[in-house]
Design a protein around this motif. Structure first.
Motif, short mmCIF file in Angstrom:
data_model
loop_
_atom_site.label_atom_id
_atom_site.label_comp_id
_atom_site.label_asym_id
_atom_site.label_seq_id
_atom_site.Cartn_x
_atom_site.Cartn_y
_atom_site.Cartn_z
N GLU A 284 38.70 37.36 50.46
CA GLU A 284 39.66 38.43 50.75
C GLU A 284 39.40 39.00 52.14
O GLU A 284 38.27 38.98 52.64
N SER A 285 40.45 39.56 52.71
CA SER A 285 40.32 40.28 53.99
C SER A 285 41.44 41.29 54.09
O SER A 285 42.39 41.26 53.31
N GLY A 286 41.30 42.20 55.04
CA GLY A 286 42.36 43.16 55.31
C GLY A 286 42.12 44.56 54.80
O GLY A 286 42.95 45.45 55.03
N GLY A 287 41.01 44.76 54.11
CA GLY A 287 40.72 46.11 53.65
C GLY A 287 40.36 47.03 54.78
O GLY A 287 40.19 46.61 55.93
N GLY A 288 40.26 48.32 54.48
CA GLY A 288 39.89 49.28 55.50
C GLY A 288 40.16 50.69 55.05
O GLY A 288 40.39 50.95 53.87
N LEU A 289 40.12 51.60 56.01
CA LEU A 289 40.35 53.02 55.77
C LEU A 289 41.73 53.39 56.27
O LEU A 289 42.10 53.07 57.41
N VAL A 290 42.51 54.06 55.44
CA VAL A 290 43.86 54.44 55.81
C VAL A 290 44.16 55.82 55.23
O VAL A 290 43.60 56.20 54.19
N THR B 22 42.10 53.95 46.12
CA THR B 22 40.79 53.61 46.67
C THR B 22 39.99 52.79 45.67
O THR B 22 39.81 53.18 44.52
N ALA B 23 39.54 51.63 46.12
CA ALA B 23 38.82 50.71 45.24
C ALA B 23 38.39 49.48 46.04
O ALA B 23 38.82 49.29 47.19
N VAL B 24 37.58 48.67 45.41
CA VAL B 24 37.33 47.33 45.92
C VAL B 24 38.39 46.42 45.30
O VAL B 24 38.56 46.42 44.07
N TYR B 25 39.07 45.69 46.16
CA TYR B 25 40.15 44.81 45.70
C TYR B 25 39.66 43.36 45.69
O TYR B 25 39.08 42.89 46.67
N TYR B 26 39.94 42.69 44.58
CA TYR B 26 39.52 41.31 44.39
C TYR B 26 40.73 40.41 44.18
O TYR B 26 41.68 40.79 43.49
N CYS B 27 40.68 39.22 44.74
CA CYS B 27 41.68 38.22 44.38
C CYS B 27 41.02 37.20 43.47
O CYS B 27 39.80 37.02 43.49
N ALA B 28 41.85 36.56 42.66
CA ALA B 28 41.34 35.62 41.67
C ALA B 28 42.35 34.50 41.46
O ALA B 28 43.55 34.70 41.67
N ALA B 29 41.85 33.35 41.03
CA ALA B 29 42.69 32.18 40.80
C ALA B 29 42.62 31.75 39.35
O ALA B 29 41.54 31.68 38.75
N ASP B 30 43.79 31.45 38.81
CA ASP B 30 43.93 30.96 37.43
C ASP B 30 44.47 29.54 37.51
O ASP B 30 45.65 29.34 37.81
N THR B 31 43.62 28.56 37.25
CA THR B 31 44.04 27.16 37.35
C THR B 31 44.57 26.61 36.03
O THR B 31 45.03 25.48 35.99
N THR B 32 44.51 27.41 34.99
CA THR B 32 44.92 26.92 33.67
C THR B 32 46.39 27.23 33.39
O THR B 32 47.16 26.34 33.02
N THR B 33 46.76 28.49 33.56
CA THR B 33 48.14 28.91 33.28
C THR B 33 48.85 29.24 34.58
O THR B 33 49.39 30.33 34.76
N TRP B 34 48.84 28.27 35.50
CA TRP B 34 49.33 28.51 36.85
C TRP B 34 50.83 28.75 36.93
O TRP B 34 51.34 29.25 37.92
N ALA B 35 51.56 28.37 35.88
CA ALA B 35 53.02 28.55 35.90
C ALA B 35 53.44 29.94 35.44
O ALA B 35 54.62 30.25 35.47
N SER B 36 52.48 30.76 35.06
CA SER B 36 52.81 32.10 34.60
C SER B 36 51.89 33.09 35.30
O SER B 36 51.21 32.74 36.25
N VAL C 3 39.08 49.08 50.04
CA VAL C 3 40.23 49.86 50.50
C VAL C 3 39.93 51.32 50.21
O VAL C 3 39.65 51.69 49.07
N THR C 4 39.98 52.13 51.25
CA THR C 4 39.73 53.56 51.11
C THR C 4 40.92 54.32 51.64
O THR C 4 41.33 54.13 52.79
N VAL C 5 41.48 55.18 50.80
CA VAL C 5 42.64 55.98 51.19
C VAL C 5 42.21 57.43 51.23
O VAL C 5 41.81 58.00 50.22
N SER C 6 42.31 58.02 52.40
CA SER C 6 41.90 59.42 52.57
C SER C 6 43.09 60.34 52.35
O SER C 6 44.23 60.00 52.66
N SER C 7 42.80 61.52 51.84
CA SER C 7 43.88 62.49 51.56
C SER C 7 44.13 63.38 52.74
O SER C 7 43.40 63.38 53.72
#
Length: 126
Positions: A6-12, A91-105, A122-126
């Motif tokens: 993953e990439s692209g996280g940051g403070l916003v 605000t959280a740690v964001y994860y991507c994941a791959a599902d190779t079994t039910t890829w059509a759904s 990803v951190t979102v400040s108020s």
């Protein structure tokens, strides 16, 4: 083995936008659905969005509907999460994941995904 990065996280600031990217490598010619999950401090990891291999089936958590958009580019082995109107509660740690079994759904259960990235903050400040 499928390696996810993953990439692209940051403070916003609240109301701002970020675009997360996820690239997959390691096993060419396989099909997989892609999912995004997040984990806030002190909370369990939760489903955010998922997209099928062909992109025709998309699912969102209620908390992000209308603000986040998931997409993918199979030619680049990549998936994206465009996040708009961000809130401090995103605000959280964001994860991507791959599902190779039910890829059509699309699945919202963590157990459906075999391969995971290390996460991006990803951190979102108020």
């Amino acid at each position: 083995q499928v390696h996810m990065v993953e990439s692209g996280g940051g403070l916003v600031q609240a109301g701002g936008s970020l675009r997360l990217s996820c690239t997959a490598s390691g096993r060419p010619f396989i099909k997989y659905a892609m999912g995004w999950f997040r984990q806030a401090p002190g909370k369990e990891r939760e489903f955010v969005a998922a997209i099928s291999w062909g992109g025709g089936i998309i699912r969102y958590a209620d908390s992000v509907k209308g603000r986040f958009t998931i997409s993918r580019d199979n030619a680049k082995n990549a998936a994206y999460l465009q996040m708009n109107s961000l809130k401090p509660e995103d605000t959280a740690v964001y994860y991507c994941a791959a599902d190779t079994t039910t890829w059509a759904s699309t699945k919202s259960s963590e157990g459906s995904y075999e391969y995971w990235g290390q996460g991006t903050q990803v951190t979102v400040s108020s």
